[in-house]
Design a protein around this motif. Structure first.
Motif, PDB file in Angstrom:
ATOM      1  N   SER A   1      78.471  83.008  54.053  1.00 33.40           N
ATOM      2  CA  SER A   1      77.674  84.015  54.740  1.00 33.40           C
ATOM      3  C   SER A   1      77.436  85.241  53.857  1.00 33.40           C
ATOM      4  CB  SER A   1      78.388  84.441  56.028  1.00 33.40           C
ATOM      5  OG  SER A   1      77.775  85.586  56.570  1.00 33.40           O
ATOM      6  N   GLN A   2      76.213  85.784  53.963  1.00 35.42           N
ATOM      7  CA  GLN A   2      75.875  87.011  53.239  1.00 35.42           C
ATOM      8  C   GLN A   2      76.707  88.199  53.728  1.00 35.42           C
ATOM      9  OE1 GLN A   2      74.178  87.118  50.658  1.00 35.42           O
ATOM     10  NE2 GLN A   2      72.568  85.615  50.685  1.00 35.42           N
ATOM     11  N   ARG A   3      77.227  88.080  54.927  1.00 34.38           N
ATOM     12  CA  ARG A   3      78.017  89.172  55.501  1.00 34.38           C
ATOM     13  C   ARG A   3      79.245  89.491  54.648  1.00 34.38           C
ATOM     14  NH1 ARG A   3      80.349  88.498  61.404  1.00 34.38           N
ATOM     15  NH2 ARG A   3      79.585  86.465  60.831  1.00 34.38           N
ATOM     16  N   PHE A   4      79.777  88.456  53.991  1.00 39.71           N
ATOM     17  CA  PHE A   4      80.978  88.643  53.180  1.00 39.71           C
ATOM     18  C   PHE A   4      80.663  88.709  51.689  1.00 39.71           C
ATOM     19  CE2 PHE A   4      82.342  86.331  57.045  1.00 39.71           C
ATOM     20  CZ  PHE A   4      83.096  87.364  57.599  1.00 39.71           C
ATOM     21  N   LEU A   5      79.411  89.027  51.355  1.00 43.02           N
ATOM     22  CA  LEU A   5      78.992  89.082  49.960  1.00 43.02           C
ATOM     23  C   LEU A   5      79.833  90.039  49.108  1.00 43.02           C
ATOM     24  CD1 LEU A   5      76.950  87.739  48.124  1.00 43.02           C
ATOM     25  CD2 LEU A   5      75.407  89.651  48.559  1.00 43.02           C
ATOM     26  N   PRO A   6      80.289  91.174  49.623  1.00 45.99           N
ATOM     27  CA  PRO A   6      81.144  92.029  48.788  1.00 45.99           C
ATOM     28  C   PRO A   6      82.381  91.296  48.261  1.00 45.99           C
ATOM     29  CG  PRO A   6      80.378  93.257  50.676  1.00 45.99           C
ATOM     30  CD  PRO A   6      79.958  91.831  50.902  1.00 45.99           C
ATOM     31  N   PHE A   7      82.895  90.350  49.028  1.00 42.97           N
ATOM     32  CA  PHE A   7      84.026  89.561  48.533  1.00 42.97           C
ATOM     33  C   PHE A   7      83.609  88.716  47.340  1.00 42.97           C
ATOM     34  CE2 PHE A   7      85.248  90.112  53.062  1.00 42.97           C
ATOM     35  CZ  PHE A   7      86.404  90.849  52.840  1.00 42.97           C
ATOM     36  N   PHE A   8      82.381  88.177  47.397  1.00 41.42           N
ATOM     37  CA  PHE A   8      81.902  87.352  46.298  1.00 41.42           C
ATOM     38  C   PHE A   8      81.808  88.148  45.009  1.00 41.42           C
ATOM     39  CE2 PHE A   8      78.294  85.873  43.695  1.00 41.42           C
ATOM     40  CZ  PHE A   8      78.897  84.730  43.196  1.00 41.42           C
ATOM     41  N   VAL A   9      81.364  89.381  45.091  1.00 39.70           N
ATOM     42  CA  VAL A   9      81.247  90.200  43.884  1.00 39.70           C
ATOM     43  C   VAL A   9      82.602  90.324  43.208  1.00 39.70           C
ATOM     44  CG1 VAL A   9      80.692  92.505  43.013  1.00 39.70           C
ATOM     45  CG2 VAL A   9      79.226  91.429  44.732  1.00 39.70           C
TER      46      VAL A   9
ATOM     47  N   ASP B   1      70.208  86.421  41.358  1.00 41.66           N
ATOM     48  CA  ASP B   1      69.600  87.254  42.394  1.00 41.66           C
ATOM     49  C   ASP B   1      69.718  88.707  41.958  1.00 41.66           C
ATOM     50  OD1 ASP B   1      69.252  88.809  44.813  1.00 41.66           O
ATOM     51  OD2 ASP B   1      69.674  87.010  45.958  1.00 41.66           O
ATOM     52  N   VAL B   2      68.656  89.483  42.147  1.00 38.19           N
ATOM     53  CA  VAL B   2      68.660  90.897  41.755  1.00 38.19           C
ATOM     54  C   VAL B   2      69.746  91.680  42.489  1.00 38.19           C
ATOM     55  CG1 VAL B   2      67.279  93.027  41.859  1.00 38.19           C
ATOM     56  CG2 VAL B   2      66.273  90.910  40.972  1.00 38.19           C
ATOM     57  N   LEU B   3      70.108  91.239  43.666  1.00 39.05           N
ATOM     58  CA  LEU B   3      71.190  91.883  44.409  1.00 39.05           C
ATOM     59  C   LEU B   3      72.459  91.993  43.557  1.00 39.05           C
ATOM     60  CD1 LEU B   3      72.462  92.877  47.126  1.00 39.05           C
ATOM     61  CD2 LEU B   3      72.971  90.492  47.591  1.00 39.05           C
ATOM     62  N   LEU B   4      72.649  91.032  42.655  1.00 42.25           N
ATOM     63  CA  LEU B   4      73.847  91.004  41.811  1.00 42.25           C
ATOM     64  C   LEU B   4      73.630  91.670  40.451  1.00 42.25           C
ATOM     65  CD1 LEU B   4      75.015  87.413  42.701  1.00 42.25           C
ATOM     66  CD2 LEU B   4      75.943  89.566  43.560  1.00 42.25           C
ATOM     67  N   ALA B   5      72.531  92.392  40.275  1.00 40.68           N
ATOM     68  CA  ALA B   5      72.265  93.089  39.016  1.00 40.68           C
ATOM     69  C   ALA B   5      73.400  94.053  38.631  1.00 40.68           C
ATOM     70  CB  ALA B   5      70.929  93.816  39.067  1.00 40.68           C
ATOM     71  N   PRO B   6      73.966  94.808  39.568  1.00 39.15           N
ATOM     72  CA  PRO B   6      75.082  95.679  39.174  1.00 39.15           C
ATOM     73  C   PRO B   6      76.281  94.890  38.628  1.00 39.15           C
ATOM     74  CG  PRO B   6      74.198  96.381  41.281  1.00 39.15           C
ATOM     75  CD  PRO B   6      73.557  95.053  40.958  1.00 39.15           C
ATOM     76  N   LEU B   7      76.567  93.735  39.224  1.00 37.38           N
ATOM     77  CA  LEU B   7      77.633  92.880  38.712  1.00 37.38           C
ATOM     78  C   LEU B   7      77.273  92.399  37.308  1.00 37.38           C
ATOM     79  CD1 LEU B   7      80.216  91.149  38.925  1.00 37.38           C
ATOM     80  CD2 LEU B   7      78.802  89.394  40.041  1.00 37.38           C
TER      81      LEU B   7
END
Length: 145
Positions: free
Chosen positions: A26-34, A57-63
């Motif tokens: 789930s995208q809801r727990f995406l901070p855990f994925f980072v 995904d651009v969402l992960l650009a900071p990572l």
């Protein structure tokens, strides 16, 4: 986006050695994925030489930017469109600060590229690779195309 990432991994795995860090939840727990992706990438880099990191995904650009600086490895990201234009909270500020500092942005359309250019990515650091299809997916295995 998921199909594109999957097909990219399958194709690359045929020609180079790759290591995939994926979420699949789930995208809801995406901070855990980072956090998980950062940890796994750092641990993997201890025992393997890394030549490039691809962020799907651009969402992960900071990572990607963090990994670029920690591991001194080029980072490429795929820009799909909505991951560039999403306008919630400080997301756009974060994207404008991180995306242009990555090594290359692969855009799935000219429109996605235009949105990246507006956010500070240079033309030289972006390219368009349109999404295609694998026609074999649409035919039974016993039917040749």
């Amino acid at each position: 986006m998921q199909r594109l990432s999957y097909d990219l991994v399958q194709a690359l795995d045929q020609v180079v050695s790759i290591h995939v860090v994926k979420w699949g939840h789930s995208q809801r727990f995406l901070p855990f994925f980072v956090t998980i992706a950062l940890t796994r990438s750092l641990l993997f880099s201890v025992t393997h030489d890394l030549y490039v990191i691809h962020v799907g995904d651009v969402l992960l650009a900071p990572l990607g930017l963090l990994l670029k600086h920690l591991l001194n490895v080029p980072v490429v990201v795929t820009a799909h469109g909505l991951d560039v234009t999403f306008d919630k909270g400080s997301y756009q500020w974060i994207i404008r600060k991180s995306l242009p500092r990555l090594d290359h942005v692969i855009c799935i359309s000219r429109q996605a590229q235009q949105e990246c250019l507006v956010r500070g990515v240079t033309d030289e650091k972006s390219s368009v690779i349109p999404v295609g299809i694998n026609p074999k997916r649409f035919f039974p295995p016993d039917q040749s195309i």
